[in-house]
Design a protein around this motif. Structure first.
Motif, short mmCIF file in Angstrom:
data_model
loop_
_atom_site.label_atom_id
_atom_site.label_comp_id
_atom_site.label_asym_id
_atom_site.label_seq_id
_atom_site.Cartn_x
_atom_site.Cartn_y
_atom_site.Cartn_z
N UNK A 156 87.81 69.78 21.79
CA UNK A 156 87.80 71.04 21.43
C UNK A 156 88.21 71.27 19.97
N UNK A 157 87.68 72.26 19.05
CA UNK A 157 88.20 72.42 17.93
C UNK A 157 89.54 73.47 17.99
N UNK A 158 90.50 72.77 17.52
CA UNK A 158 91.82 73.79 17.28
C UNK A 158 92.29 73.72 16.15
N UNK A 159 92.16 74.84 15.40
CA UNK A 159 92.54 75.26 13.98
C UNK A 159 94.14 75.35 14.16
N UNK A 160 94.73 74.51 13.11
CA UNK A 160 96.16 74.72 12.91
C UNK A 160 96.07 76.06 11.86
N UNK A 161 97.50 76.39 11.03
CA UNK A 161 97.71 76.81 10.08
C UNK A 161 96.90 76.22 8.76
#
Length: 307
Positions: A156-161
């Protein structure tokens, strides 16, 4: 005197023609970037200032970034045609920062998402949908850590800050989406990416090749960032001890060696993902004007971009 002026103008003209002949692709990409569609309307963001302990100056944080549910979103931020219950709890935490539907040059159409969330927060955007006034497409998974030997499992693509996802309407050279890292630029030597992956690989330390022959050192210093030695130059070094030592060193300039050297660095993985979608599938944006909307897995609005 008149003939001298004519000759001078002719020389200038020839110089311009030669420059354009060798740099037309770069110029087209620059023009494409300048003509990238900018929004005529964006969902407004109210800014509040939050001061944390130990900071000398406040930092700006959007209301959406600190909202934890749709009920906390101010009324003036609710876009026309939508009700509060139709807004995602991630509303404006992930935003459509740019849309470029035009593909008149070799540079592909693109769309970019950017995260506006607090430090330590992350958002899984896999399975979200992007819709225009015409069609829609889904955000798929990506390779998180690319290894030459595999495996090539996608996650999965999990975007952080301050994370970003750029989607290109172009053929995927190896049929996998990718999270960029320090060494990704070396992959341009093996795959025909459009556009090229960023060439920002770590510099080769001069200390590591200072004892090689002068000719070998000069060649290494002539290489661009993320560039591997060509076969012709590699084979041009003589079969002497110095030549063989140089070739042995040139073999270390590669994605694999860069990966092994820097993979454990805290900043090895970049917070930037690239995703490719077939041009025909991605061709969903109107060339003149459109309303592009981002929806979460529940079908609720996260952001919209109107141009």
């Amino acid at each position: 005197m008149k003939n001298a002026k004519i000759i001078m103008l002719f020389i200038v003209f020839v110089g311009v023609v030669i420059y354009l002949a060798f740099n037309w692709q770069i110029l087209i990409k620059k023009i494409q970037t300048q003509l990238e569609f900018r929004p005529l309307f964006r969902l407004p963001v109210k800014t509040e200032f939050v001061k944390t302990k130990g900071e000398a100056a406040p930092m700006a944080t959007s209301v959406a970034a600190i909202a934890t549910s749709a009920s906390e979103i101010p009324d003036y931020l609710i876009p026309l045609g939508f009700k509060r219950e139709e807004l995602s709890s991630y509303f404006q935490k992930i935003r459509i920062s740019s849309v470029s539907p035009s593909s008149w040059s070799s540079y592909p159409a693109s769309l970019r998402l950017y995260s506006y969330i607090q430090k330590g927060e992350s958002i899984n955007i896999t399975g979200w949908k992007i819709k225009s006034n015409q069609r829609s497409f889904e955000i798929f998974k990506s390779i998180d850590i690319y290894r030459l030997e595999g495996p090539f499992d996608e996650t999965d693509i999990i975007l952080p800050q301050n994370g970003s996802l750029t989607i290109y309407g172009a053929k995927n050279p190896f049929n996998k989406n990718l999270r960029l890292n320090k060494c990704s630029g070396y992959l341009n030597n093996f795959y025909d990416f459009n556009p090229d992956l960023p060439r920002n690989c770590p510099l080769i330390s001069r200390e590591s090749y200072k004892n090689l022959s002068g000719e070998c050192q000069s060649y290494i210093m002539s290489l661009g960032s993320c560039e591997i030695p060509s076969a012709d130059n590699y084979n041009s070094f003589p079969g002497t001890d110095q030549g063989n030592t140089c070739r042995a060193y040139l073999n270390t300039i590669s994605y694999g060696n860069c990966f092994n050297k820097y993979r454990n660095d805290g900043d090895f993985l970049l917070n930037e993902w690239w995703l490719w979608i077939d041009k025909n599938t991605f061709d969903i944006f109107d060339l003149r004007h459109d309303a592009v909307r981002l929806f979460d897995k529940e079908g609720k609005l996260v952001d919209q971009y109107v141009y």
